[in-house]
Design an enzyme around this catalytic site. Structure first.
Site, PDB file in Angstrom:
ATOM      1  N   GLY A 170       0.835  -1.207   0.000  1.00 52.25           N
ATOM      2  CA  GLY A 170       0.000   0.000   0.000  1.00 52.25           C
ATOM      3  C   GLY A 170       0.868   1.255   0.000  1.00 52.25           C
ATOM      4  O   GLY A 170       0.450   2.328   0.448  1.00 52.25           O
ATOM      5  N   THR A 177       1.879   3.470  -2.068  1.00 57.85           N
ATOM      6  CA  THR A 177       1.597   4.750  -2.735  1.00 57.85           C
ATOM      7  C   THR A 177       0.470   5.515  -2.049  1.00 57.85           C
ATOM      8  O   THR A 177       0.091   6.592  -2.498  1.00 57.85           O
ATOM      9  CB  THR A 177       1.237   4.574  -4.234  1.00 57.85           C
ATOM     10  OG1 THR A 177      -0.075   4.032  -4.316  1.00 57.85           O
ATOM     11  CG2 THR A 177       2.222   3.691  -4.966  1.00 57.85           C
ATOM     12  N   GLY A 178      -0.079   4.943  -0.976  1.00 61.65           N
ATOM     13  CA  GLY A 178      -1.214   5.592  -0.301  1.00 61.65           C
ATOM     14  C   GLY A 178      -0.774   6.731   0.605  1.00 61.65           C
ATOM     15  O   GLY A 178       0.416   7.071   0.682  1.00 61.65           O
ATOM     16  N   GLY A 237       1.122   5.175   3.540  1.00 65.32           N
ATOM     17  CA  GLY A 237       2.135   4.280   2.970  1.00 65.32           C
ATOM     18  C   GLY A 237       3.335   5.036   2.426  1.00 65.32           C
ATOM     19  O   GLY A 237       4.483   4.668   2.657  1.00 65.32           O
ATOM     20  N   LYS A 256     -10.966  -4.345  11.483  1.00 67.38           N
ATOM     21  CA  LYS A 256      -9.583  -4.413  11.969  1.00 67.38           C
ATOM     22  C   LYS A 256      -9.436  -5.531  13.003  1.00 67.38           C
ATOM     23  O   LYS A 256      -8.394  -6.181  13.088  1.00 67.38           O
ATOM     24  CB  LYS A 256      -9.125  -3.053  12.512  1.00 67.38           C
ATOM     25  CG  LYS A 256      -8.849  -2.059  11.363  1.00 67.38           C
ATOM     26  CD  LYS A 256      -8.370  -0.689  11.808  1.00 67.38           C
ATOM     27  CE  LYS A 256      -8.027   0.158  10.583  1.00 67.38           C
ATOM     28  NZ  LYS A 256      -7.683   1.548  10.909  1.00 67.38           N
ATOM     29  N   ARG A 282      -6.935  -8.720  13.119  1.00 68.96           N
ATOM     30  CA  ARG A 282      -6.131  -9.057  14.307  1.00 68.96           C
ATOM     31  C   ARG A 282      -6.304 -10.535  14.684  1.00 68.96           C
ATOM     32  O   ARG A 282      -5.340 -11.217  14.995  1.00 68.96           O
ATOM     33  CB  ARG A 282      -6.554  -8.202  15.510  1.00 68.96           C
ATOM     34  CG  ARG A 282      -6.030  -6.787  15.473  1.00 68.96           C
ATOM     35  CD  ARG A 282      -6.296  -6.110  16.807  1.00 68.96           C
ATOM     36  NE  ARG A 282      -5.822  -4.735  16.807  1.00 68.96           N
ATOM     37  CZ  ARG A 282      -5.707  -3.989  17.899  1.00 68.96           C
ATOM     38  NH1 ARG A 282      -6.063  -4.477  19.076  1.00 68.96           N
ATOM     39  NH2 ARG A 282      -5.266  -2.756  17.821  1.00 68.96           N
ATOM     40  N   HIS A 295     -17.448   8.368  14.337  1.00 68.19           N
ATOM     41  CA  HIS A 295     -16.096   8.431  14.909  1.00 68.19           C
ATOM     42  C   HIS A 295     -15.907   9.739  15.671  1.00 68.19           C
ATOM     43  O   HIS A 295     -15.312   9.753  16.754  1.00 68.19           O
ATOM     44  CB  HIS A 295     -15.045   8.325  13.800  1.00 68.19           C
ATOM     45  CG  HIS A 295     -15.025   6.976  13.125  1.00 68.19           C
ATOM     46  ND1 HIS A 295     -14.159   6.667  12.121  1.00 68.19           N
ATOM     47  CD2 HIS A 295     -15.775   5.868  13.319  1.00 68.19           C
ATOM     48  CE1 HIS A 295     -14.368   5.421  11.724  1.00 68.19           C
ATOM     49  NE2 HIS A 295     -15.352   4.928  12.436  1.00 68.19           N
TER      50      HIS A 295
END
Ligand SMILES: NC(=O)c1ccc[n+]([C@@H]2O[C@H](COP(=O)([O-])OP(=O)(O)OC[C@H]3O[C@@H](n4cnc5c(N)ncnc54)[C@H](OP(=O)(O)O)[C@@H]3O)[C@@H](O)[C@H]2O)c1
Length: 244
Positions: free
Chosen positions: A10, A12-13, A16, A138, A142, A202
């Site tokens: 990843g 190029t993010g 990243g 996520k 994990r 969030h």
């Protein structure tokens, strides 16, 4: 500190790119996955070529080709994944399960850092719909890592300044508001698209509930500023100057 062979997936993010740069700056032998799917995306290609110019090795590999992922991870000690988890761009956290499979099969990776870099999903079991998908997925990754007995580090980055500081934590923009700011309430706001609903949930947890600060870090974890005391921090008022 010892040097490692590091593969960034990843690369190029948004984060990243910064991780590739930091890995090179720390003198690690740095590898970046080059996905054939980027096709005619000239910007991504140019970023990859600039990494190569700075000394990184590009490794071809695809999430649609298990063997290519196994071959890629076999070449390194550390894998850092920065797969997109951003709902207004592209959201592909669960694709990492394929990377976990590849790391498990290769059997040589000494440490895996999955794409976390946000709030601690283990503390977000009570999170609101639909934003809880961020944490739930996520946690699925994990679980797969831990079941495969892969050594891991989870980086809990909380809020990135680029997303939260310049805009004074206002949804839907990245630059400072000039006329008014909203004070957030209980997250029960209508009229947002899915990405907005994820975001406002969030924001509820961060600003109303205080989920970033209402706990002790606890055993098995470290406060990053203690791990990296040499890092110099930028004060908020200095950071804001880039927007003037
Ligand atoms: N704490 C915060 O404030 C905050 C803010 C933003 C993000 N984050 C977290 O940081 C992590 C990375 O987010 P980001 O914003 O850096 O991500 P991003 O720039 O949106 O995307 C990162 C990379 O994901 C890869 N990717 C996307 N779709 C893919 C697909 N279908 N197949 C294979 N690869 C794909 C691409 O890799 P290539 O380079 O190979 O094309 C892309 O460059 C996430 O876990 C996110 O939740 C945290």
């Amino acid at each position: 500190m010892g040097k490692s062979k590091v593969l960034v997936v990843g690369g190029t993010g948004y984060i990243g790119r910064r991780i590739v740069k930091a890995s090179l700056a720390e003198g690690h032998e740095t590898y970046v996955l080059q996905r054939p799917e980027i096709g005619l995306d000239i910007d991504k290609l140019q970023i990859l070529l600039s990494f190569k110019k700075q000394g990184a090795h590009l490794i071809e590999g695809s999430f649609n080709d298990h063997k290519s992922l196994v071959d890629a991870v076999k070449q390194v000690d550390v894998v850092i994944c920065t797969m997109s988890g951003v709902h207004f761009r592209s959201h592909n956290i669960l694709l990492q399960l394929k990377l976990v499979e590849a790391i498990k099969e290769a059997g040589n990776v000494k440490r895996f850092l999955p794409s976390e870099f946000g709030m601690d999903p283990a503390r977000m079991g009570h999170a609101l719909e639909p934003g809880r998908v961020t944490f739930d997925e996520k946690m699925v990754v994990r679980k797969a890592i831990e079941e495969a007995n892969i050594p891991f580090t989870y980086v809990i980055a909380n809020c990135f300044a680029g997303y939260f500081v310049g805009n004074l934590s206002q949804l839907g923009r990245l630059t400072p508001p000039k006329d008014k700011v909203y004070l957030y309430g209980d997250g029960n706001v209508k009229g947002f698209d899915l990405a907005g609903q994820v975001g406002v949930g969030h924001f509820y947890h961060i600003f109303y509930e205080g989920c970033l600060t209402n706990f002790e870090i606890g055993e098995g974890s470290e406060e990053a500023s203690k791990l990296y005391p040499q890092v110099e921090y930028t004060r908020m008022d200095d950071y804001m100057k880039i927007y003037v």
